[in-house]
Design a protein around this motif. Structure first.
Motif, PDB file in Angstrom:
ATOM      1  N   ILE A  89       7.547   6.349   2.224  1.00 13.16           N
ATOM      2  CA  ILE A  89       7.756   4.972   1.782  1.00 13.16           C
ATOM      3  C   ILE A  89       6.382   4.367   1.553  1.00 13.16           C
ATOM      4  O   ILE A  89       5.535   4.357   2.457  1.00 13.16           O
ATOM      5  N   LEU A  90       6.138   3.895   0.336  1.00 14.63           N
ATOM      6  CA  LEU A  90       4.875   3.247  -0.005  1.00 14.63           C
ATOM      7  C   LEU A  90       5.110   1.743  -0.032  1.00 14.63           C
ATOM      8  O   LEU A  90       5.921   1.247  -0.813  1.00 14.63           O
ATOM      9  N   HIS A  91       4.419   1.027   0.846  1.00 12.43           N
ATOM     10  CA  HIS A  91       4.598  -0.425   0.971  1.00 12.43           C
ATOM     11  C   HIS A  91       3.334  -1.117   0.475  1.00 12.43           C
ATOM     12  O   HIS A  91       2.239  -0.875   0.993  1.00 12.43           O
ATOM     13  N   GLY A  92       3.479  -1.949  -0.541  1.00 13.05           N
ATOM     14  CA  GLY A  92       2.344  -2.690  -1.076  1.00 13.05           C
ATOM     15  C   GLY A  92       2.628  -4.178  -1.122  1.00 13.05           C
ATOM     16  O   GLY A  92       3.780  -4.607  -1.117  1.00 13.05           O
ATOM     17  N   ASP A  93       1.576  -4.967  -1.149  1.00 16.40           N
ATOM     18  CA  ASP A  93       1.748  -6.414  -1.298  1.00 16.40           C
ATOM     19  C   ASP A  93       0.802  -6.971  -2.365  1.00 16.40           C
ATOM     20  O   ASP A  93       0.417  -8.131  -2.335  1.00 16.40           O
ATOM     21  N   HIS A  94       0.411  -6.113  -3.314  1.00 19.98           N
ATOM     22  CA  HIS A  94      -0.500  -6.516  -4.383  1.00 19.98           C
ATOM     23  C   HIS A  94       0.000  -5.914  -5.695  1.00 19.98           C
ATOM     24  O   HIS A  94       0.334  -4.732  -5.735  1.00 19.98           O
ATOM     25  N   PRO A  95       0.133  -6.692  -6.781  1.00 19.67           N
ATOM     26  CA  PRO A  95      -0.269  -8.092  -6.929  1.00 19.67           C
ATOM     27  C   PRO A  95       0.766  -9.085  -6.417  1.00 19.67           C
ATOM     28  O   PRO A  95       0.503 -10.277  -6.341  1.00 19.67           O
ATOM     29  N   ILE A  96       2.007  -8.611  -6.089  1.00 22.45           N
ATOM     30  CA  ILE A  96       2.995  -9.498  -5.484  1.00 22.45           C
ATOM     31  C   ILE A  96       3.404  -8.901  -4.158  1.00 22.45           C
ATOM     32  O   ILE A  96       3.162  -7.731  -3.874  1.00 22.45           O
TER      33      ILE A  96
END
Length: 386
Positions: free
Chosen positions: A58-65
């Motif tokens: 699971i890849l979790h990102g917060d950029h750009p949103i």
């Protein structure tokens, strides 16, 4: 396909990676019915938990949103061939992935002091009941999430301590010892275990071995060495775990240099000696200090992506603040998956001492990777432990 007996169709579909099984549901109504068959769900989970498959990442990102989730499946015999699928995020404005167990993610929302369970492959979502320590934002929280096989119960451990303030920044590791609480799924209330004499560090991924959750402990005051601690889900007790006698990372390095992983089912310590260089120690016989073996000494490697300039917007991301180099998991072909500064994945082949950058179309540019045993079980199966 429709001409095959149903049992054979279910067996074929059960061997698909979880992201591919989700795509299969879109083929037709009959395929959707097959993919939601409880027999298939059980077969699929059993196959994904076998020794023949890589974990789904699971890849979790917060950029750009905020709150982007992706599933990445790497094929067992070639880590540069895989599948990426964008998956829906849970209905909360902001979250961190604290742990993964049997296809479920344990999430925390630090701004609202709420905690949730989420299956990213069927979007089933459950908010956990609040406890007394959830009413204040002045607490730092460490979570543990595991399955007790003997009683078929899922349990969530929550350790809360008052956070300190150093130069305007919220800092954990100060003040009185943490309070421990435990929740058995299906119950509406947390049970207090009182104050504990340990202060575990929340890691980027959870380590569960031998029916116990494991953490690195914050260094004791006036003593720079580290300790390993465990929590037995059956007895609901904390214990010290013997450390490697001569692991370099346990002799004065900062806590962020020490991480825990599993290696072929064994508890393992990753000691970050310097930028990009690791020692990996494996406890061959659980609980026996003399069984620790240094299996790998991984030299420094700087992926090409890290030579590129960082997007300035990424510097405001919480991932940027904890963007270190770490071991994610072991792969079924014997390679070790590394993540560098939340920007790239690299497979290390210990047989030849080589590194391979992993670039699968559809991967986000910046993310935190969590090894995950994907499944399609719903909340009803979660509560009953089936």
């Amino acid at each position: 396909m429709e001409s095959l007996p149903r049992e054979i169709m279910l067996n074929i579909l059960s061997k698909l990676p979880t992201p591919s099984l989700l795509n299969a549901k879109l083929v037709s109504r009959s395929w959707k019915n097959l993919a939601e068959d409880p027999i298939l769900i059980d077969l699929h989970f059993t196959h994904m938990a076998s020794n023949n498959t890589n974990p789904c990442l699971i890849l979790h990102g917060d950029h750009p949103i905020q709150n982007q989730l992706y599933a990445l499946y790497l094929y067992p015999h070639n880590n540069n061939v895989g599948l990426v699928k964008s998956i829906s995020s849970p209905p909360v404005p902001d979250f961190n992935v604290a742990a993964s167990c049997n296809g479920w993610l344990c999430l925390s929302n630090s701004s609202k002091n709420t905690f949730h369970l989420y299956n990213p492959f069927n979007s089933d979502f459950m908010e956990l009941p609040k406890s007394a320590h959830d009413q204040s934002s002045d607490f730092c929280t460490v979570l543990g999430f595991g399955f007790q096989a003997e009683t078929k119960e899922y349990k969530i451990l929550k350790l809360s301590r008052v956070s300190g303030n150093v130069r305007g920044h919220r800092i954990c590791g100060y003040g009185p010892p943490p309070n421990a609480e435990i929740l058995t799924l299906g119950s509406l209330t947390w049970r207090s275990l009182g104050q504990i004499n340990y202060d575990p560090v929340q890691s980027a991924s959870q380590v569960m071995v031998n029916g116990r959750l494991h953490w690195v402990n914050w260094p004791l005051r006036h003593h720079h060495n580290h300790r390993l601690i465990s929590f037995d889900l059956s007895e609901e007790k904390f214990r010290l775990v013997p450390c490697p006698n001569s692991a370099a990372g346990f002799e004065g390095h900062g806590y962020h240099r020490i991480k825990l992983v599993t290696r072929e089912g064994c508890l393992s310590v990753v000691s970050n000696i310097n930028y990009g260089s690791f020692e990996i120690w494996v406890m061959k016989e659980y609980g026996v200090r003399q069984s620790w073996r240094k299996e790998f000494n991984i030299s420094s490697e700087i992926p090409r992506e890290l030579e590129e300039e960082v997007d300035p917007a990424f510097k405001i991301s919480r991932l940027y603040r904890r963007s270190f180099t770490r071991v994610v998991c072991s792969m079924k072909n014997g390679e070790i998956l590394l993540q560098y500064k939340c920007r790239t994945l690299v497979a290390y082949d210990p047989r030849h001492g080589t590194f391979t950058n992993i670039k699968i179309p559809g991967m986000p540019n910046m993310f935190e990777a969590v090894a995950h045993a994907g499944n399609l079980n719903g909340i009803d199966r979660l509560l009953t432990g089936l």
